[in-house]
Design a protein around this motif. Structure first.
Motif, PDB file in Angstrom:
ATOM      1  N   ASN A 444      -0.569   3.238 -21.043  1.00  0.00           N
ATOM      2  CA  ASN A 444      -0.860   1.754 -20.099  1.00  0.00           C
ATOM      3  C   ASN A 444      -0.945   2.257 -18.441  1.00  0.00           C
ATOM      4  O   ASN A 444       0.350   3.595 -18.561  1.00  0.00           O
ATOM      5  CB  ASN A 444       0.483   1.429 -20.673  1.00  0.00           C
ATOM      6  CG  ASN A 444       0.094   0.812 -21.993  1.00  0.00           C
ATOM      7  OD1 ASN A 444      -0.869   0.324 -22.334  1.00  0.00           O
ATOM      8  ND2 ASN A 444       0.838   0.683 -22.861  1.00  0.00           N
ATOM      9  N   PRO A 445      -1.717   1.074 -17.925  1.00  0.00           N
ATOM     10  CA  PRO A 445      -1.343   1.683 -16.278  1.00  0.00           C
ATOM     11  C   PRO A 445       0.054   0.991 -15.938  1.00  0.00           C
ATOM     12  O   PRO A 445       1.082   0.581 -16.570  1.00  0.00           O
ATOM     13  CB  PRO A 445      -1.774   0.692 -15.601  1.00  0.00           C
ATOM     14  CG  PRO A 445      -2.677  -0.532 -16.978  1.00  0.00           C
ATOM     15  CD  PRO A 445      -1.884   0.240 -18.154  1.00  0.00           C
ATOM     16  N   TYR A 446       0.744   1.312 -14.698  1.00  0.00           N
ATOM     17  CA  TYR A 446       1.565   0.956 -13.833  1.00  0.00           C
ATOM     18  C   TYR A 446       1.429   0.613 -13.001  1.00  0.00           C
ATOM     19  O   TYR A 446       0.670   0.707 -12.173  1.00  0.00           O
ATOM     20  CB  TYR A 446       2.721   2.292 -13.174  1.00  0.00           C
ATOM     21  CG  TYR A 446       3.581   2.094 -12.510  1.00  0.00           C
ATOM     22  CD1 TYR A 446       4.021   1.452 -13.015  1.00  0.00           C
ATOM     23  CD2 TYR A 446       4.075   2.205 -11.463  1.00  0.00           C
ATOM     24  CE1 TYR A 446       5.587   1.339 -12.323  1.00  0.00           C
ATOM     25  CE2 TYR A 446       4.767   1.169 -10.263  1.00  0.00           C
ATOM     26  CZ  TYR A 446       6.037   0.680 -10.928  1.00  0.00           C
ATOM     27  OH  TYR A 446       6.788   0.586 -10.254  1.00  0.00           O
ATOM     28  N   ILE A 447       1.795  -1.179 -13.104  1.00  0.00           N
ATOM     29  CA  ILE A 447       1.168  -1.922 -11.276  1.00  0.00           C
ATOM     30  C   ILE A 447       2.419  -1.684 -10.579  1.00  0.00           C
ATOM     31  O   ILE A 447       3.805  -1.571 -10.665  1.00  0.00           O
ATOM     32  CB  ILE A 447       1.572  -3.045 -11.970  1.00  0.00           C
ATOM     33  CG1 ILE A 447       0.427  -3.364 -13.559  1.00  0.00           C
ATOM     34  CG2 ILE A 447       1.056  -3.727 -10.934  1.00  0.00           C
ATOM     35  CD1 ILE A 447       1.611  -4.841 -14.350  1.00  0.00           C
ATOM     36  N   ASP A 448       1.782  -1.424  -8.861  1.00  0.00           N
ATOM     37  CA  ASP A 448       2.468  -0.394  -8.330  1.00  0.00           C
ATOM     38  C   ASP A 448       2.961  -2.187  -7.057  1.00  0.00           C
ATOM     39  O   ASP A 448       3.498  -2.502  -6.501  1.00  0.00           O
ATOM     40  CB  ASP A 448       1.785   0.069  -7.205  1.00  0.00           C
ATOM     41  CG  ASP A 448       2.825   0.967  -5.839  1.00  0.00           C
ATOM     42  OD1 ASP A 448       3.925   0.784  -6.078  1.00  0.00           O
ATOM     43  OD2 ASP A 448       1.638   0.401  -5.273  1.00  0.00           O
ATOM     44  N   MET A 449       1.781  -2.969  -7.131  1.00  0.00           N
ATOM     45  CA  MET A 449       1.366  -3.992  -6.369  1.00  0.00           C
ATOM     46  C   MET A 449       1.471  -5.638  -7.780  1.00  0.00           C
ATOM     47  O   MET A 449       0.103  -5.069  -7.454  1.00  0.00           O
ATOM     48  CB  MET A 449       0.782  -3.773  -5.027  1.00  0.00           C
ATOM     49  CG  MET A 449       1.313  -3.176  -4.382  1.00  0.00           C
ATOM     50  SD  MET A 449       0.048  -2.609  -2.746  1.00  0.00           S
ATOM     51  CE  MET A 449       0.656  -1.384  -1.590  1.00  0.00           C
ATOM     52  N   ARG A 450       1.853  -6.102  -6.882  1.00  0.00           N
ATOM     53  CA  ARG A 450       1.276  -7.822  -8.331  1.00  0.00           C
ATOM     54  C   ARG A 450       1.321  -8.949  -7.292  1.00  0.00           C
ATOM     55  O   ARG A 450       2.312  -8.520  -6.346  1.00  0.00           O
ATOM     56  CB  ARG A 450       2.050  -7.437  -9.342  1.00  0.00           C
ATOM     57  CG  ARG A 450       3.384  -7.648  -9.263  1.00  0.00           C
ATOM     58  CD  ARG A 450       4.007  -7.726 -10.962  1.00  0.00           C
ATOM     59  NE  ARG A 450       5.688  -7.656 -10.984  1.00  0.00           N
ATOM     60  CZ  ARG A 450       6.281  -8.624 -10.995  1.00  0.00           C
ATOM     61  NH1 ARG A 450       5.275 -10.269 -11.030  1.00  0.00           N
ATOM     62  NH2 ARG A 450       7.331  -8.602 -11.484  1.00  0.00           N
ATOM     63  N   TYR A 451       0.687  -9.572  -7.218  1.00  0.00           N
ATOM     64  CA  TYR A 451       1.101 -11.094  -7.082  1.00  0.00           C
ATOM     65  C   TYR A 451       2.184 -12.050  -7.061  1.00  0.00           C
ATOM     66  O   TYR A 451       3.286 -12.399  -5.970  1.00  0.00           O
ATOM     67  CB  TYR A 451       0.515 -11.984  -7.754  1.00  0.00           C
ATOM     68  CG  TYR A 451      -0.413 -13.275  -7.077  1.00  0.00           C
ATOM     69  CD1 TYR A 451      -0.929 -13.896  -5.485  1.00  0.00           C
ATOM     70  CD2 TYR A 451       0.495 -14.759  -7.048  1.00  0.00           C
ATOM     71  CE1 TYR A 451      -0.308 -14.560  -4.928  1.00  0.00           C
ATOM     72  CE2 TYR A 451      -0.315 -16.044  -6.716  1.00  0.00           C
ATOM     73  CZ  TYR A 451      -0.230 -15.918  -5.899  1.00  0.00           C
ATOM     74  OH  TYR A 451      -0.750 -17.281  -4.764  1.00  0.00           O
ATOM     75  N   GLY A 452       3.033 -11.359  -7.912  1.00  0.00           N
ATOM     76  CA  GLY A 452       4.634 -11.967  -8.063  1.00  0.00           C
ATOM     77  C   GLY A 452       5.387 -10.886  -6.795  1.00  0.00           C
ATOM     78  O   GLY A 452       6.114 -12.109  -6.298  1.00  0.00           O
ATOM     79  N   GLU A 453       5.351  -9.914  -6.487  1.00  0.00           N
ATOM     80  CA  GLU A 453       5.895  -9.436  -5.457  1.00  0.00           C
ATOM     81  C   GLU A 453       5.453 -10.249  -4.370  1.00  0.00           C
ATOM     82  O   GLU A 453       6.773 -10.470  -3.250  1.00  0.00           O
ATOM     83  CB  GLU A 453       5.558  -8.504  -5.313  1.00  0.00           C
ATOM     84  CG  GLU A 453       6.523  -6.921  -3.960  1.00  0.00           C
ATOM     85  CD  GLU A 453       6.202  -6.010  -3.759  1.00  0.00           C
ATOM     86  OE1 GLU A 453       6.654  -5.389  -2.887  1.00  0.00           O
ATOM     87  OE2 GLU A 453       5.346  -5.353  -5.033  1.00  0.00           O
ATOM     88  N   VAL A 454       3.653 -10.261  -4.319  1.00  0.00           N
ATOM     89  CA  VAL A 454       3.061 -10.740  -2.929  1.00  0.00           C
ATOM     90  C   VAL A 454       4.386 -12.393  -2.084  1.00  0.00           C
ATOM     91  O   VAL A 454       4.476 -12.180  -1.287  1.00  0.00           O
ATOM     92  CB  VAL A 454       2.343 -11.021  -2.629  1.00  0.00           C
ATOM     93  CG1 VAL A 454       2.111 -12.209  -2.016  1.00  0.00           C
ATOM     94  CG2 VAL A 454       0.841  -9.824  -2.560  1.00  0.00           C
ATOM     95  N   LEU A 455       4.448 -12.551  -3.858  1.00  0.00           N
ATOM     96  CA  LEU A 455       5.200 -13.833  -3.552  1.00  0.00           C
ATOM     97  C   LEU A 455       6.572 -14.171  -2.713  1.00  0.00           C
ATOM     98  O   LEU A 455       7.410 -15.022  -2.476  1.00  0.00           O
ATOM     99  CB  LEU A 455       5.121 -15.333  -4.768  1.00  0.00           C
ATOM    100  CG  LEU A 455       3.975 -16.094  -5.731  1.00  0.00           C
ATOM    101  CD1 LEU A 455       3.580 -15.681  -6.345  1.00  0.00           C
ATOM    102  CD2 LEU A 455       3.165 -16.395  -4.325  1.00  0.00           C
ATOM    103  N   LEU A 456       7.209 -13.550  -3.393  1.00  0.00           N
ATOM    104  CA  LEU A 456       8.473 -13.440  -3.433  1.00  0.00           C
ATOM    105  C   LEU A 456       8.637 -12.222  -1.745  1.00  0.00           C
ATOM    106  O   LEU A 456       9.599 -13.168  -1.872  1.00  0.00           O
ATOM    107  CB  LEU A 456       9.463 -11.960  -3.856  1.00  0.00           C
ATOM    108  CG  LEU A 456       9.307 -12.344  -5.868  1.00  0.00           C
ATOM    109  CD1 LEU A 456       9.509 -11.702  -6.703  1.00  0.00           C
ATOM    110  CD2 LEU A 456      10.416 -13.665  -5.891  1.00  0.00           C
ATOM    111  N   ASN A 457       7.328 -11.606  -1.746  1.00  0.00           N
ATOM    112  CA  ASN A 457       8.087 -11.495   0.191  1.00  0.00           C
ATOM    113  C   ASN A 457       7.455 -12.368   0.358  1.00  0.00           C
ATOM    114  O   ASN A 457       9.018 -12.401   1.809  1.00  0.00           O
ATOM    115  CB  ASN A 457       6.936 -10.249  -0.078  1.00  0.00           C
ATOM    116  CG  ASN A 457       6.926  -8.573  -0.534  1.00  0.00           C
ATOM    117  OD1 ASN A 457       8.162  -8.844  -1.238  1.00  0.00           O
ATOM    118  ND2 ASN A 457       5.902  -8.162  -0.830  1.00  0.00           N
TER     119      ASN A 457
END
Length: 584
Positions: A444-457
């Motif tokens: 299974n992949p590992y998500i390094d950057m996702r939209y949820g983090e963008v919103l929190l940033n």
């Protein structure tokens, strides 16, 4: 393509041999530089794969200390979790646990950038490749600066001719110069790359924006909460904080405004939806991920973190982490263990203790008696009968026909939990005990950057800039997807934004560790600190459970010098122009 195994061409192997262990990985004169690689598209793609592979992403295979014989994860540095053999983890490091002096990788990126412009390929293709490598090199420097502060900024291939060693010994740039370089390189990369990735695992324009938002958030926090030392080799000028908050805000806003990504929302069940976010490869939230391919390259997290067999259970969330998740009505997440007189509350159904919690809790943490494909997670610490508490370390030991401890703890074999909890996030329910028992590994992949983090940033930058409504909108996007009470503008503070980040991104890439470090809170939160376990006990007479708490593990302390890693002494001996970080 990223981090896959390839059968490299002989030319590519010659090229990669250029990296060496001398000053900042300069190449000896007698090594073939491998320019012919840039006439071969397959070799170029393999070269790109090796560059991606060298990004030190703190993924599900990342352990601390680096190359340690024991299985420890970054969540154990912050009290998010403990190891089930917590005797292995008796400190948060000495400034060497997160080492990455990655100038071999930087040199390979510089080699690529110096050669790609003259390669005989269409200009659009060369620009795309150039953009990807600018992104990768910026990522390298971000990983260096967040560890060490200012480092030598090397953007050209260095070659040793037998007599030019002094000119190749490079002093450190300031921390500000490195962060500014990262920002500039990512701006260039975004202009060169397309909106979509040609192959999965490759960066695109939005990955560059996402990395810039993350990096500028770090730069801003260093300016806001840190202090300058060594004439700027470490630390950021406080007067620059708003500039970097704004840069983070702007980069995140580009992703938000272009609407190419969205929060994962495929299932009505909020807990299942959040759990599936980290497993579904057809995912509108994923901006940049690390992919695996069985059997060539797999990740070991499922094998090591899941409940049982003996090698499992290495990530045991603490009670502090469990209680960080609010209830759906927005009330504090503290569990109801005792009544108003301080007497233990009995639960006929032990899972009822966790009713009403933020659905992300059940998607992130396996709590006592929660459901799992191999059966309920039976976490029992002992039996109480007529006031006597009966415990054992032997799962097979019975009391009136009942196992004294549960199949999944507390006690017994190494696969059992230390804290009463197991991690749930990133675990694949389809990964069987048979798979784990043979150490099959998971792809299974590992998500390094996702939209949820963008919103929190975006929310963090906005609240620091006084843009409260913007921060509230982004936080409520996250909370709305989670299924918990939305916040009014007046309720959104810096602490609320940080708290939302803590629960949304728990156990993801060491985010909590780096956040507390850049906020300069780690030495306050981890100061002679022990964390708490939740132990269920079965009242034999009442046929109900009560829950007790216990401090477990070693007391951990984060010393202020750990806000920067120690520069490897061997590097200073090779390059005397380097200056060691404070207090090492």
């Amino acid at each position: 393509m990223m981090k896959k195994l390839f059968s490299y061409t002989a030319l590519l192997m010659l090229l990669l041999a250029c990296s060496c262990s001398s000053v900042l990985d300069i190449a000896p004169q007698n090594i073939i530089q491998g320019k012919d690689v840039f006439s071969n598209e397959s070799a170029i793609k393999a070269y790109l794969a090796t560059l991606y592979n060298k990004i030190p992403i703190q993924d599900n295979n990342y352990q601390i200390p680096i190359n340690a014989p024991n299985i420890n994860y970054m969540s154990q540095l912050t009290g998010e979790s403990l190891n089930n053999a917590y005797r292995w983890m008796n400190s948060v490091g000495d400034g060497t646990w997160l080492q990455w002096w990655g100038y071999d990788a930087v040199r390979d990126a510089n080699e690529f950038l110096e050669n790609i412009s003259t390669a005989e390929f269409p200009d659009d293709q060369k620009k795309e490749w150039e953009g990807q490598v600018l992104f990768i090199r910026a990522y390298y420097y971000f990983e260096l600066v967040k560890r060490y502060g200012g480092v030598p900024l090397i953007t050209k291939v260095q070659n040793f001719n037998g007599s030019n060693l002094d000119s190749l010994q490079v002093p450190r740039n300031t921390e500000k110069e490195i962060y500014d370089f990262v920002a500039s390189e990512l701006d260039k990369a975004a202009q060169l790359m397309g909106e979509t990735s040609a192959e999965r695992g490759e960066a695109n324009r939005y990955a560059a924006y996402a990395l810039k938002a993350r990096a500028m958030l770090y730069a801003a926090a260093e300016a806001e909460y840190g202090h300058v030392a060594l004439n700027g080799l470490v630390g950021m000028p406080a007067s620059e904080a708003d500039h970097y908050w704004q840069a983070a805000y702007d980069a995140a806003k580009k992703i938000i405004d272009d609407k190419k990504y969205s929060l994962y929302a495929k299932q009505d069940d909020k807990a299942e939806n959040f759990a599936d976010l980290f497993l579904d490869q057809d995912n509108p939230e994923t901006i940049f991920a690390e992919y695996y391919s069985y059997p060539d390259r797999v990740q070991s997290y499922d094998n090591r973190a899941r409940p049982k067999p003996e090698n499992g259970g290495h990530v045991c969330p603490t009670l502090e982490m469990a209680e960080a998740f609010e209830y759906t009505d927005g009330s504090d997440g503290k569990l109801k263990l005792t009544d108003s007189q301080g007497n233990p509350i009995e639960y006929k159904d032990p899972a009822a203790l966790f009713a009403g919690k933020d659905p992300r809790f059940a998607a992130t943490i396996l709590y006592p008696f929660s459901s799992w494909p191999t059966g309920d997670v039976e976490v029992r610490a002992g039996i109480i009968d007529n006031g006597q508490t009966i415990t054992t370390n032997d799962y097979n030991q019975l009391y009136q026909g009942m196992h004294i401890i549960g199949d999944h703890g507390i006690g017994g074999n190494l696969g059992n939990t230390t804290t009463g909890f197991y991690v749930r996030k990133y675990l694949d329910p389809a990964y069987t005990e048979t798979d784990a028992a043979v150490s099959r590994g998971n792809d299974n992949p590992y998500i390094d950057m996702r939209y949820g983090e963008v919103l929190l940033n975006y929310a963090e930058a906005a609240i620091e800039l006084g843009k409260v409504s913007d921060a509230a909108w982004a936080v409520n996007e996250i909370r709305g997807r989670a299924g918990i009470k939305l916040l009014g503008d007046g309720e959104v503070t810096r602490d609320r934004v940080r708290h939302e980040r803590q629960v949304e991104m728990a156990f993801e890439g060491g985010r909590r560790y780096w956040d507390t470090r850049r906020w300069r809170l780690a030495d306050k939160l981890i100061n002679n600190t022990k964390f708490t376990a939740l132990y269920p006990y079965y009242n034999f007479k009442d046929k109900a459970y009560i829950f007790k708490t216990l401090k477990v593990g070693y007391a951990l302390t984060f010393y202020p010098k750990l806000y920067y890693e120690r520069i490897p002494p061997a590097e200073i001996s090779k390059d005397p122009k380097l200056i060691q970080n404070p207090n090492y």
